[in-house]
Motif scaffolding. Structure first.
Motif, PDB file in Angstrom:
ATOM      1  N   GLY A 136      66.888  40.082  -9.842  1.00 10.02           N
ATOM      2  CA  GLY A 136      66.420  41.179  -9.014  1.00 10.02           C
ATOM      3  C   GLY A 136      65.813  42.270  -9.864  1.00 10.02           C
ATOM      4  N   ASN A 137      65.209  43.250  -9.201  1.00 11.45           N
ATOM      5  CA  ASN A 137      64.540  44.321  -9.933  1.00 11.45           C
ATOM      6  C   ASN A 137      65.541  45.259 -10.605  1.00 11.45           C
ATOM      7  OD1 ASN A 137      61.964  43.471  -9.327  1.00 11.45           O
ATOM      8  ND2 ASN A 137      61.806  44.730  -7.477  1.00 11.45           N
ATOM      9  N   LEU A 138      65.116  45.794 -11.751  1.00 10.83           N
ATOM     10  CA  LEU A 138      65.923  46.723 -12.530  1.00 10.83           C
ATOM     11  C   LEU A 138      65.198  48.052 -12.632  1.00 10.83           C
ATOM     12  CD1 LEU A 138      66.739  44.318 -15.517  1.00 10.83           C
ATOM     13  CD2 LEU A 138      68.186  44.747 -13.504  1.00 10.83           C
ATOM     14  N   PRO A 139      65.889  49.182 -12.428  1.00 13.37           N
ATOM     15  CA  PRO A 139      65.242  50.480 -12.632  1.00 13.37           C
ATOM     16  C   PRO A 139      65.046  50.750 -14.115  1.00 13.37           C
ATOM     17  CG  PRO A 139      67.553  50.785 -12.095  1.00 13.37           C
ATOM     18  CD  PRO A 139      67.285  49.318 -11.972  1.00 13.37           C
ATOM     19  N   ALA A 140      63.956  51.416 -14.447  1.00 16.27           N
ATOM     20  CA  ALA A 140      63.656  51.733 -15.841  1.00 16.27           C
ATOM     21  C   ALA A 140      62.919  53.055 -15.915  1.00 16.27           C
ATOM     22  CB  ALA A 140      62.822  50.627 -16.483  1.00 16.27           C
ATOM     23  N   ASP A 174      67.858  49.762 -17.081  1.00 18.01           N
ATOM     24  CA  ASP A 174      69.241  49.566 -16.645  1.00 18.01           C
ATOM     25  C   ASP A 174      69.471  48.087 -16.354  1.00 18.01           C
ATOM     26  OD1 ASP A 174      70.007  52.184 -16.825  1.00 18.01           O
ATOM     27  OD2 ASP A 174      69.949  52.579 -14.668  1.00 18.01           O
ATOM     28  N   TYR A 175      70.432  47.504 -17.013  1.00 14.75           N
ATOM     29  CA  TYR A 175      70.815  46.113 -16.789  1.00 14.75           C
ATOM     30  C   TYR A 175      72.050  46.080 -15.893  1.00 14.75           C
ATOM     31  CZ  TYR A 175      73.518  47.793 -20.784  1.00 14.75           C
ATOM     32  OH  TYR A 175      74.275  48.561 -21.622  1.00 14.75           O
ATOM     33  N   ARG A 176      72.360  44.922 -15.354  1.00 14.92           N
ATOM     34  CA  ARG A 176      73.563  44.785 -14.529  1.00 14.92           C
ATOM     35  C   ARG A 176      74.821  44.978 -15.388  1.00 14.92           C
ATOM     36  NH1 ARG A 176      72.878  39.029 -12.218  1.00 14.92           N
ATOM     37  NH2 ARG A 176      71.704  38.841 -14.187  1.00 14.92           N
ATOM     38  N   ARG A 177      75.792  45.684 -14.815  1.00 13.44           N
ATOM     39  CA  ARG A 177      76.990  46.026 -15.568  1.00 13.44           C
ATOM     40  C   ARG A 177      78.214  45.269 -15.051  1.00 13.44           C
ATOM     41  NH1 ARG A 177      76.631  52.485 -14.903  1.00 13.44           N
ATOM     42  NH2 ARG A 177      76.677  51.748 -12.740  1.00 13.44           N
ATOM     43  N   ALA A 178      79.159  45.073 -15.957  1.00 13.51           N
ATOM     44  CA  ALA A 178      80.461  44.501 -15.603  1.00 13.51           C
ATOM     45  C   ALA A 178      81.366  45.621 -15.067  1.00 13.51           C
ATOM     46  CB  ALA A 178      81.075  43.860 -16.846  1.00 13.51           C
ATOM     47  N   PRO A 179      82.404  45.268 -14.316  1.00 13.34           N
ATOM     48  CA  PRO A 179      82.854  43.919 -13.975  1.00 13.34           C
ATOM     49  C   PRO A 179      82.181  43.332 -12.745  1.00 13.34           C
ATOM     50  CG  PRO A 179      84.399  45.498 -13.091  1.00 13.34           C
ATOM     51  CD  PRO A 179      83.366  46.302 -13.844  1.00 13.34           C
ATOM     52  N   GLU A 180      81.323  44.114 -12.085  1.00 12.58           N
ATOM     53  CA  GLU A 180      80.638  43.568 -10.914  1.00 12.58           C
ATOM     54  C   GLU A 180      79.800  42.353 -11.298  1.00 12.58           C
ATOM     55  OE1 GLU A 180      81.234  47.995 -10.265  1.00 12.58           O
ATOM     56  OE2 GLU A 180      80.613  46.697 -11.912  1.00 12.58           O
ATOM     57  N   ALA A 217      63.712  41.306 -18.924  1.00 14.72           N
ATOM     58  CA  ALA A 217      62.905  42.519 -19.089  1.00 14.72           C
ATOM     59  C   ALA A 217      61.941  42.364 -20.258  1.00 14.72           C
ATOM     60  CB  ALA A 217      63.815  43.722 -19.312  1.00 14.72           C
ATOM     61  N   TYR A 218      62.405  41.776 -21.341  1.00 16.31           N
ATOM     62  CA  TYR A 218      61.521  41.577 -22.498  1.00 16.31           C
ATOM     63  C   TYR A 218      60.402  40.581 -22.163  1.00 16.31           C
ATOM     64  CZ  TYR A 218      59.774  40.539 -27.131  1.00 16.31           C
ATOM     65  OH  TYR A 218      58.943  40.369 -28.215  1.00 16.31           O
ATOM     66  N   LYS A 219      60.748  39.518 -21.465  1.00 20.61           N
ATOM     67  CA  LYS A 219      59.736  38.531 -21.069  1.00 20.61           C
ATOM     68  C   LYS A 219      58.657  39.193 -20.225  1.00 20.61           C
ATOM     69  CE  LYS A 219      59.194  34.020 -18.830  1.00 20.61           C
ATOM     70  NZ  LYS A 219      59.909  32.904 -18.135  1.00 20.61           N
ATOM     71  N   TRP A 220      59.067  40.051 -19.285  1.00 18.34           N
ATOM     72  CA  TRP A 220      58.101  40.768 -18.449  1.00 18.34           C
ATOM     73  C   TRP A 220      57.217  41.659 -19.310  1.00 18.34           C
ATOM     74  CZ3 TRP A 220      57.161  45.950 -17.642  1.00 18.34           C
ATOM     75  CH2 TRP A 220      56.335  46.282 -16.573  1.00 18.34           C
ATOM     76  N   LEU A 221      57.814  42.327 -20.271  1.00 17.79           N
ATOM     77  CA  LEU A 221      57.064  43.263 -21.107  1.00 17.79           C
ATOM     78  C   LEU A 221      55.992  42.565 -21.936  1.00 17.79           C
ATOM     79  CD1 LEU A 221      57.031  46.309 -21.680  1.00 17.79           C
ATOM     80  CD2 LEU A 221      58.552  45.852 -23.634  1.00 17.79           C
ATOM     81  N   THR A 222      56.247  41.328 -22.341  1.00 13.97           N
ATOM     82  CA  THR A 222      55.261  40.622 -23.160  1.00 13.97           C
ATOM     83  C   THR A 222      53.948  40.389 -22.424  1.00 13.97           C
ATOM     84  OG1 THR A 222      56.080  38.418 -22.516  1.00 13.97           O
ATOM     85  CG2 THR A 222      57.063  39.442 -24.482  1.00 13.97           C
ATOM     86  N   THR A 223      53.980  40.422 -21.090  1.00 16.54           N
ATOM     87  CA  THR A 223      52.761  40.196 -20.311  1.00 16.54           C
ATOM     88  C   THR A 223      52.323  41.410 -19.501  1.00 16.54           C
ATOM     89  OG1 THR A 223      54.062  39.233 -18.498  1.00 16.54           O
ATOM     90  CG2 THR A 223      53.173  37.708 -20.136  1.00 16.54           C
ATOM     91  N   ILE A 281      61.457  46.900 -13.055  1.00 19.87           N
ATOM     92  CA  ILE A 281      61.098  45.739 -13.871  1.00 19.87           C
ATOM     93  C   ILE A 281      61.903  44.546 -13.370  1.00 19.87           C
ATOM     94  CG2 ILE A 281      61.329  44.749 -16.194  1.00 19.87           C
ATOM     95  CD1 ILE A 281      60.811  47.480 -17.338  1.00 19.87           C
ATOM     96  N   PRO A 282      61.297  43.372 -13.275  1.00 27.76           N
ATOM     97  CA  PRO A 282      62.061  42.200 -12.836  1.00 27.76           C
ATOM     98  C   PRO A 282      63.159  41.855 -13.833  1.00 27.76           C
ATOM     99  CG  PRO A 282      59.699  41.786 -12.715  1.00 27.76           C
ATOM    100  CD  PRO A 282      59.869  43.047 -13.494  1.00 27.76           C
ATOM    101  N   GLY A 283      64.377  41.721 -13.326  1.00 31.43           N
ATOM    102  CA  GLY A 283      65.483  41.236 -14.128  1.00 31.43           C
ATOM    103  C   GLY A 283      65.722  39.767 -13.858  1.00 31.43           C
TER     104      GLY A 283
END
Length: 364
Positions: A114-118, A167-173, A186-192, A109-111
């Protein structure tokens, strides 16, 4: 660790003894030591919850606050302990056996950067189903969607909904607000794109556990402010909702398993660039403009430093005119929600969450 950064975060959170409570203090007890220390929190656990905690202690992981993030992410989790209990009982650990009728597939899914695994969890039936976007916990630092598989899978079954666990990007990276930005993207992508997942874009909800519960509420706020279609319901399971670690529950369960005050301070240090980050309304939800949000369900465990975060968030939502219902489950700890295979209160909580989601998602 940058010591001055930790002390700033600790001061912000109201710790009068920040130096003595340093997250890397070698004198602090290990997870296994905490499990057998006879603290009030452990003595209050239900028998089935205690069995899981004992199994977790037996895995002999290092205390999270004593490690660097890469090592912290390798430590045993409550999910590992649940599998261990199942194995001891000679029961299957196969998720499809434990939660029949739910199939999964992996997507991206587009984050925000960049893309996010789901993982997409689909209940039986041809659909289109309502869709729940789910965010895992782990203090925005550790864990991922696979660690929180049981919670997401259980919601798909109980709510009869497609659940998208991302999966969203995690800290501290990736410091704050990277995770929050990814959640909104991710939510914006899901709406469409809900239809591509056998979902109904008119029947969306947000859900999450712990840090993910914070993300669920924060994403609903951000979606409102961005003019995106509103979710029909928001489920937040033991969410992080404010920055004070001297609430009654933080004091009472400061050394609880599997979450305690030193771990929370460590999470804060990893995610924040400055002390102001922790006061941002995206983290301190009780300071946010909550008006106009969809109905909210809050689930808390009694044996949890974050118990009173839920109470404060409930009060803030009521004051904002938002419909909210909250349940506190006695005898269980933080992370109990995903332990439905072996903990009765987790089964009850998943069923309750499913009923609350269904109530707002079934109407066409």
């Amino acid at each position: 660790m940058q010591k001055h950064h930790y002390l700033a975060a600790a001061t912000l959170l109201g710790l009068a003894v920040a130096i003595g409570g340093c997250a890397r203090d070698p004198q602090k007890r290990s997870v296994s030591e905490l499990a057998v220390s006879g603290t009030k929190s452990m003595l209050r656990a239900d028998a089935d919850m205690q069995t899981v905690l004992n199994k977790l202690a037996g895995l002999d992981g290092k205390a999270i606050e004593k490690t660097a993030p890469p090592e912290a992410r390798q430590q045993p989790t409550l999910a590992d302990a649940v599998k261990g209990v199942l194995t001891d009982d000679k029961r299957s650990t196969d998720p499809q056996t434990l939660v029949p009728g739910v199939t999964t597939r992996e997507v991206t899914i587009p984050g925000a950067a960049g893309n996010l695994p789901a993982t997409v969890y689909t209940p039986a039936g041809s659909g289109p189903h309502p869709v729940v976007l789910y965010f895992h916990g782990g203090g925005w630092v550790i864990a991922d969607r696979t660690v929180y598989d049981a919670g997401a899978r259980g919601l798909a079954k109980q709510a009869d909904a497609v659940v998208v666990s991302v999966d969203y990007r995690r800290a501290p990276e990736y410091k704050f607000p990277a995770a929050h930005d990814d959640a909104l993207a991710a939510y914006k992508w899901l709406t469409t794109h809900a239809q591509s997942l056998q979902g109904d874009p008119q029947r969306l909800a947000l859900a999450g556990e712990s840090a993910g519960g914070n993300l669920a509420v924060a994403t609903a706020i951000a979606a409102r402010d961005a003019g995106l279609p509103a979710p029909r319901h928001i489920l937040a399971v033991y969410p992080v909702a404010q920055a004070d670690t001297h609430t009654a529950s933080y004091e009472k369960y400061a050394d609880a398993m599997p979450l305690n005050r030193p771990m929370m301070l460590w999470f804060v240090d990893q995610i924040s660039r400055t002390p102001a980050d922790v006061q941002d309304p995206r983290i301190s939800l009780v300071k946010a403009n909550l008006r106009g949000l969809a109905p909210v369900t809050l689930i808390n465990a009694e044996i949890d430093p974050l118990r009173d975060d839920g109470a404060q968030l409930q009060q803030a939502l009521v004051q904002a005119g938002v419909s909210v219902e909250r349940k506190v489950y006695e005898g269980v700890t933080h992370e109990f929600f995903g332990a439905a295979a072996v903990v009765e209160k987790a089964q009850q909580a998943q069923a309750y969450a499913g009923q609350r989601l269904k109530a707002d998602l079934t109407a066409r």
